[in-house]
Each structure stands twice: as C-alpha cells, then as structure tokens.
Design an enzyme around this catalytic site. Sequence first.
Site, PDB file in Angstrom:
ATOM      1  N   ARG A 116       0.820  -1.175  -0.080  1.00  0.00           N
ATOM      2  CA  ARG A 116      -0.110  -0.014   0.011  1.00  0.00           C
ATOM      3  C   ARG A 116       0.986   1.189   0.087  1.00  0.00           C
ATOM      4  NH1 ARG A 116      -0.920   4.693   2.832  1.00  0.00           N
ATOM      5  NH2 ARG A 116      -0.296   3.681   4.437  1.00  0.00           N
ATOM      6  N   ASP A 117       1.365   1.616   1.157  1.00  0.00           N
ATOM      7  CA  ASP A 117       2.467   2.722   1.159  1.00  0.00           C
ATOM      8  C   ASP A 117       3.540   2.828   0.201  1.00  0.00           C
ATOM      9  OD1 ASP A 117       3.352   5.075   2.124  1.00  0.00           O
ATOM     10  OD2 ASP A 117       3.355   4.498   4.362  1.00  0.00           O
ATOM     11  N   HIS A 137       4.294   4.009  13.107  1.00  0.00           N
ATOM     12  CA  HIS A 137       4.486   3.961  11.504  1.00  0.00           C
ATOM     13  C   HIS A 137       5.520   5.061  11.325  1.00  0.00           C
ATOM     14  CE1 HIS A 137       3.105   3.948   7.204  1.00  0.00           C
ATOM     15  NE2 HIS A 137       3.682   5.204   7.333  1.00  0.00           N
ATOM     16  N   HIS A 173       8.885   6.830   8.818  1.00  0.00           N
ATOM     17  CA  HIS A 173       9.562   6.795   7.733  1.00  0.00           C
ATOM     18  C   HIS A 173      10.941   7.362   7.864  1.00  0.00           C
ATOM     19  CE1 HIS A 173       5.898   7.053   4.690  1.00  0.00           C
ATOM     20  NE2 HIS A 173       5.472   7.032   5.916  1.00  0.00           N
ATOM     21  N   CYS A 224       3.762   9.758   0.800  1.00  0.00           N
ATOM     22  CA  CYS A 224       2.609  10.072   0.534  1.00  0.00           C
ATOM     23  C   CYS A 224       2.423  11.200  -0.536  1.00  0.00           C
ATOM     24  CB  CYS A 224       2.146  10.763   2.040  1.00  0.00           C
ATOM     25  SG  CYS A 224       0.449  11.582   1.941  1.00  0.00           S
ATOM     26  N   ASN A 232       9.299   4.298   3.783  1.00  0.00           N
ATOM     27  CA  ASN A 232       9.110   3.722   5.136  1.00  0.00           C
ATOM     28  C   ASN A 232      10.519   3.285   5.555  1.00  0.00           C
ATOM     29  OD1 ASN A 232       5.991   3.545   5.459  1.00  0.00           O
ATOM     30  ND2 ASN A 232       6.456   3.190   3.553  1.00  0.00           N
TER      31      ASN A 232
END
Length: 310
Positions: free
Chosen positions: A13-14, A207, A209, A240, A249
């Site tokens: 996803r990310d 979460h 980065h 993002c 990430n």
Amino acid sequence: MREKVAVCEVGPRDGLQMAHEIMPTALKTRWIAAIAQAGVGEIEVGSFVPPKLVPQMADTEAIVKAALQQPGLRVMALVPNLRGAQAAYAAGAHGVGVPVSVSEGHSRSNTRKGTMEQVAEVRRIVEWVREQDRPMAIEPGCATAFGCAIDGVIPLEKVIETAVALAEAGVDAVALADTVGYGNPAQVRKMVRAVRAEIGDKLTKLHLHDTMGLGLANALAGLEEGIRSFDSALAGLGGCPFAPGASGNIVTEDLVFMLESMGFDTGIDLQRLIAARELLHEGVPAEPMYGQVPKAGIPKTYRARAPVHA
C-alpha cells in the site's frame, strides 16, 4: 520464550502508491504471498481510494481476496472514509487503518476534511462496523504526529487531543505516524509516554518513515518505551502523494534484523524476506530499493529464525 514484536508490511500500500509504474495484479499477489510465507503475519495490502487519485491501488479488492488465501495472515487495508471501509468489509479485510492527520493542512490535502471532521468519519466507521455480522478491526493512525511538510511543527497537545478523540470514538487501536519522517528519538519517547498516559494500551503501533535517516533510531526509541508493533516496507519503498517531501518507510529487512539481533521474536525468516525483493523489482523495476542488510548480506553472527507460516 522470546518477547514478540509484530511487524506489519505496508509496502503493497504505502510503497506502491508512490511507484511510477503499476505492478500487475498477478505479480502483486505473488509478492504478497512471498512476504506472508516469509513469516510476516500482517500486511497492509492496499487502499480503497478512488483509482483516479491513486491508480496503483485500483485492484485492491482483488488483492484483498487473494491475500485472504494465505494461512494465518492478517489482511489490512487503508480507507479514508466510510465508503472505503464498507468496500474493505465487503472484500473480507480483517481490519482497516484510517488516516487522521493531526496537521490541519495535511488533513485537508489528504482527506479534504479537517482533523476533527476526520475523527467524526472514524466514528461513523466504528458505528457501521459494529452493526455488521462479522467483526473488522478499526485502527486509525495519527498522521503527521511528529511534524508536517505543510504546517511544520505539530504541538504535542494536538497529537494528544487527536489520539484521545479517536479512543473515545471506540476504535480498536491507535498508531502514531511519522508521515514525513521528521521525528527524532527524544520526540518519539516523549510522545509515546504522553499519549499512553491518556489512552493507555489503545496506543499499539508506530508508523515510521526514514526521510531524515532516523527511522530505525526512532523505532528503537519506541521499542524502549514499550511499543511492540511497527509498520515498515520491503526495500524501504513509500511516501505520501499528499505530503511534499515524504520519502520511504523504514526498511522491513533492516527492522527485522535489528529486532531479531536484539533477541525479540518477529517470526520472520530474514532470508526468505530478502528473496521477496526479487518479485518487487520485477513489478516496479524503476523504483530504487533500499536496505543495508540486503546490501551487506546476512552476517554469520545472525541466528536464523523459522518462519511462522509454512
């Protein structure tokens, strides 16, 4: 028995949402299967967002259904609103993450709602899901908690206010997200303590980065404060599309190496995890792939762990 630490792979996803190419659905399914078979117990496989905004996520329904075939895998998806949550539920997802930006600027850029408007949307999701026959976990993240490329410094009080509002909305868990990677270890320690003092065990995950190169240091700080669940992405992909300057990430391979070397149990076979990079590169060959452990090789001092899944 070693203490367990959960690693949630968010690359599908990310990571892929920022890729210049679109990974074919069949190959993405094989990649996710390889990650699961390496022992990763939770994967955020996609997001239910309009394809015109994030075309890389257009096949998320099919990807969720395919991922559900992996034994023991907890299948997660990101959703921005109730409509997305309903789509995730229909596809069979075990849980959903919902972005709730502490930064007003990023919140409006990302969801077209202010922070507390998005909290209200989370409450709608909770109420709808609780009325359904099958449970589905709702685990929002306080995005841009450690700083924002749009609004700059984010007051700790605003982070606490947002986390408390989410807990009061009835969510299952809350994460703190360093969406643009501006955080530092001292900030992580202070924020985890402050938020936990208000919402207790509802705070479960970080979460992170690696924009400023402090991703693993921040993970270690969270670990020392009792956090036992982390998001990461294979090869350090990510970012993002609505947060200028956000980079990848933290690297799953490097995170797993650190945790296992410290004596924690992730249940992940590092060699098989690194091998899954081949499928990722096949799917998005133009994307740079990061990670010190894959680059250097697993040292002879590392004790291999058996994967959770066969």
